[in-house]
Design a protein around this motif. Structure first.
Motif, short mmCIF file in Angstrom:
data_model
loop_
_atom_site.label_atom_id
_atom_site.label_comp_id
_atom_site.label_asym_id
_atom_site.label_seq_id
_atom_site.Cartn_x
_atom_site.Cartn_y
_atom_site.Cartn_z
N PRO A 1 0.49 -1.19 0.08
CA PRO A 1 -0.35 -0.46 0.04
C PRO A 1 0.88 1.70 -0.15
N ILE B 1 -10.96 -6.17 1.12
CA ILE B 1 -9.68 -5.80 2.28
C ILE B 1 -10.58 -5.05 3.19
N ASN C 1 -4.79 1.78 2.25
CA ASN C 1 -4.66 0.60 1.43
C ASN C 1 -5.68 0.39 -0.01
N GLN D 1 -4.60 -0.91 -3.52
CA GLN D 1 -4.17 -2.32 -3.56
C GLN D 1 -5.52 -2.85 -4.24
N THR E 1 -3.53 -8.52 2.19
CA THR E 1 -4.02 -7.59 1.68
C THR E 1 -3.44 -7.58 0.06
#
Lengths: 425, 425
Positions: free
Chosen positions: B78, B106, B121, B124, B140
């Motif tokens: 991330p 996630i 995040n 991602q 993740t």
């Protein structure tokens, strides 16, 4: 391409279909990368490539488009599939000629063994125009150093024991004089007994501001099976000033992490433990169950470890825990083999029988089988017994059998380290 | 680019400055190379490259110029220095969009730990147009499968335990359906107790002609610390025919090498020894001096080894050889600790005390210190004691401490294997 304002950049190629076919790790390239970086040369990439002509040509062209210095290992042997020498001459547009001194050296090498040089070994004496031979004292394939404009190519043989001393010599004689414009300095702090995220959280406020200093310090954190390494590096023209700045930075980290610091010289946890035992004149013995000899293997990996390691016992069966360590059967029945009381009895029993200064015991469930709801795979009990009494503790590790065993061995070594550290040297 | 007349070609990239800065070996790429080859996909090169934008772009462009399939690991985290996703979109000219299902996955992953997903995040969850998500059950960072013309790019996260199951899934769902035109079959024969050159000389006349058959068999010989592996592989459209041909080739080698054959399934020497002990219902114990626990570590590397390994003793000191193994002090005085009589006494003493079926003993000089003109570094004595009596022998190894220890452990395992093999199952 080399300028003083940035470190010179290298690319490292390893030629060898066998590396790709058999899934073996290329150990030459990381070794060479480390040595170049210590000379202030950055590494843009490393690559493992087949011995095929077209693949080698493409790899070398790409490397020359990205780097000041290209280091190639492998493909310098006498046979038809050793193509590195020819491909480099082709890509750089250089003619090859036979070097009489190299032929003589190879012939003499065979002669010392009472052998005649096979004709195919003459190929190893071919040198591109303008190339300088790097002598090989441990094999027939000479290395080559070739300047081309502002760039250079260094060819070394693939076998590590031949390559390593030749790299040393090439760095001294050719690479450093040409590309060693600045100095890269590195420091490390090795910690044990803490998680990577715990260490990172505690270190961030300290080393965050270092990135914006006039000479920025690059920091890298690396966790590997129970230990955490903090690596610091900086690059610039004044090596002395950089070293002093990094020493201060390293000292700041040592201050903050205290007892968790294993060493600041990058040696292994087992070597650090060995050094502490030596300094105090202590002896040690280990009683291992789930680590199955791994803890003692790590202790004896250290040259000279027979000065402090007296013996170890791997007691996989309950019978052997009773016979070799004097663990009472009642204790095994009451608590089970994987328990702190049994770990303590293993350590105390071994200490009483061996007469060493300190003992360490490990008993646990490495898996994949043998776990229960109460005692799952990964549960490991430890004890250390010595002049300051006996201490036991329990950890729960996650991972496969190899990881659990490695984490348990590291934890046992770290518990010994902390125990010995608390005793005055 | 993929044609049926040749295996499809892959290039494997590992993004990670930390791999280059710290001199660590890239273990992901050889692992992925092995899996691709088992699906009949050749590997032109692997490369470790920094996280820098320009280096990544250059590496990806070069890989796409050489391969049908490019597999990249790392750089899917991330943070700002995780650039693989963005660079792939840039080089392929694809726009990125946030995938709602990935964000949910996630978010739920964080939620299961009672945590709120940090905003960073969301990076991602960015997927290039036309890309297919490869789910990550252990982290993740999702993987991505991206077709581009006749080519494809597969992105996987760097941590091996996340990458490995995702590679498996991507091979099944995407790579094999697209590139699995032919079948590559591999066979191996693992030998011990012989040198690489001895094996090669004996094997050459057998496998030389295989290269010129209608379906040529590629042979590779690899020596690693005491064992020698012969690898056979062939590629073509008819997997059944190729497998039958390779089975016959493998059988021819097994016939020629007889007792030297450890196994034909590629498992380790220690696993083969363990299997033989299990089959016979035998138990084992080891008495180690110079190997310092390494022999027992290898025996206990095998899951379920507690079924046959009862105990081991590492006796570094003469006192421990007397106390734990009953070696007579007079024997140690007369012959020295590194001698066949002492090795035999170690093995016999441990067998008498432990009650196991077979014992193995190792005593030698691993160095770097401790050698004498009569007993130089590398001299190692072995003994095996069991129902067929006691056998001792001596070897002289060359190399550093780690190599001598590894060769001694392998030799000890091979002596046990030969001893047990001679006893009817």
């Amino acid at each position: 391409m080399a300028r003083v304002s940035r470190p010179p950049v290298a690319a490292i190629l390893a030629a060898g279909s066998e590396l790709l076919l058999l899934g073996r790790a290329d150990t030459n390239s990381p070794y060479i990368a480390g040595h170049l970086q210590r000379h202030g040369i950055a590494v843009a990439f490393t690559s493992v490539v087949t011995d095929e002509h077209d693949d080698l040509v493409a790899a070398l062209r790409h490397a020359l488009s990205r780097a000041d210095l290209v280091v190639c290992t492998g493909g310098l042997g006498p046979t038809d599939d050793d193509r590195t020498r020819d491909v480099v001459a082709e890509v750089l547009g250089l003619t090859l000629h036979e070097d009489a001194a190299v032929v003589t050296a190879i012939r003499e090498r065979f002669g010392r063994r009472g052998l005649t040089m096979p004709e195919i070994n003459r190929r190893q004496a071919m040198v591109p125009a303008g190339g300088v031979v790097v002598p090989n004292t441990r094999g027939t394939a000479p290395g080559l150093w070739i300047r081309t404009g502002d760039q250079a190519v260094l060819l070394l043989p693939g076998p590590p024991r031949e390559m390593m001393p030749m790299l040393e010599e090439a760095l001294r004689a050719h690479v450093a004089p040409r590309f060693g414009g600045g100095v890269a300095v590195q420091r490390s702090v090795v910690l044990a007994g803490r998680s990577e995220s715990w260490v990172d959280e505690k270190a961030q406020p300290i080393y965050g501001p270092w990135r914006d200093e006039p000479v920025p310090i690059t920091t890298t954190i690396l966790a590997s099976l129970g230990s955490v390494e903090l690596h610091l590096s900086a690059y610039g023209p004044d090596g002395g000033a950089i070293a002093a700045r990094l020493d201060a930075a390293q000292a700041a980290l040592v201050e903050v992490f205290g007892d968790d610091v294993v060493n600041t010289d990058g040696t292994s946890l087992e070597a650090s433990v060995g050094g502490m035992l030596r300094t105090r004149g202590w002896t040690i013995a280990a009683a291992e169950s789930c680590t199955g000899g791994l803890l003692t293997t790590r202790l004896t990996d250290v040259p000279g470890s027979s000065a402090y390691l007296d013996r170890s016992v791997v007691s996989y069966s309950n019978a052997s825990k009773e016979a070799l360590l004097g663990v009472p059967p009642a204790l095994l029945q009451a608590h089970g083999a994987v328990s702190e009381p049994v770990a303590a009895a293993m350590a105390d029993g071994l200490r009483a029988r061996s007469g060493v200064t300190v003992t360490v015991a490990v008993t646990g469930i490495a898996g994949p089988d043998g776990g229960t709801p109460e005692k799952p795979v990964g549960l490991v009990c430890f004890a250390v017994s010595g002049p300051a009494g006996t201490e036991a503790r329990t950890s729960r590790f996650t991972g496969d059998r190899a990881i659990i065993r490695a984490l348990a061995a590291t934890t046992a070594l770290d518990l010994v380290r902390r125990y010995v550290r608390r005793s005055a040297a």
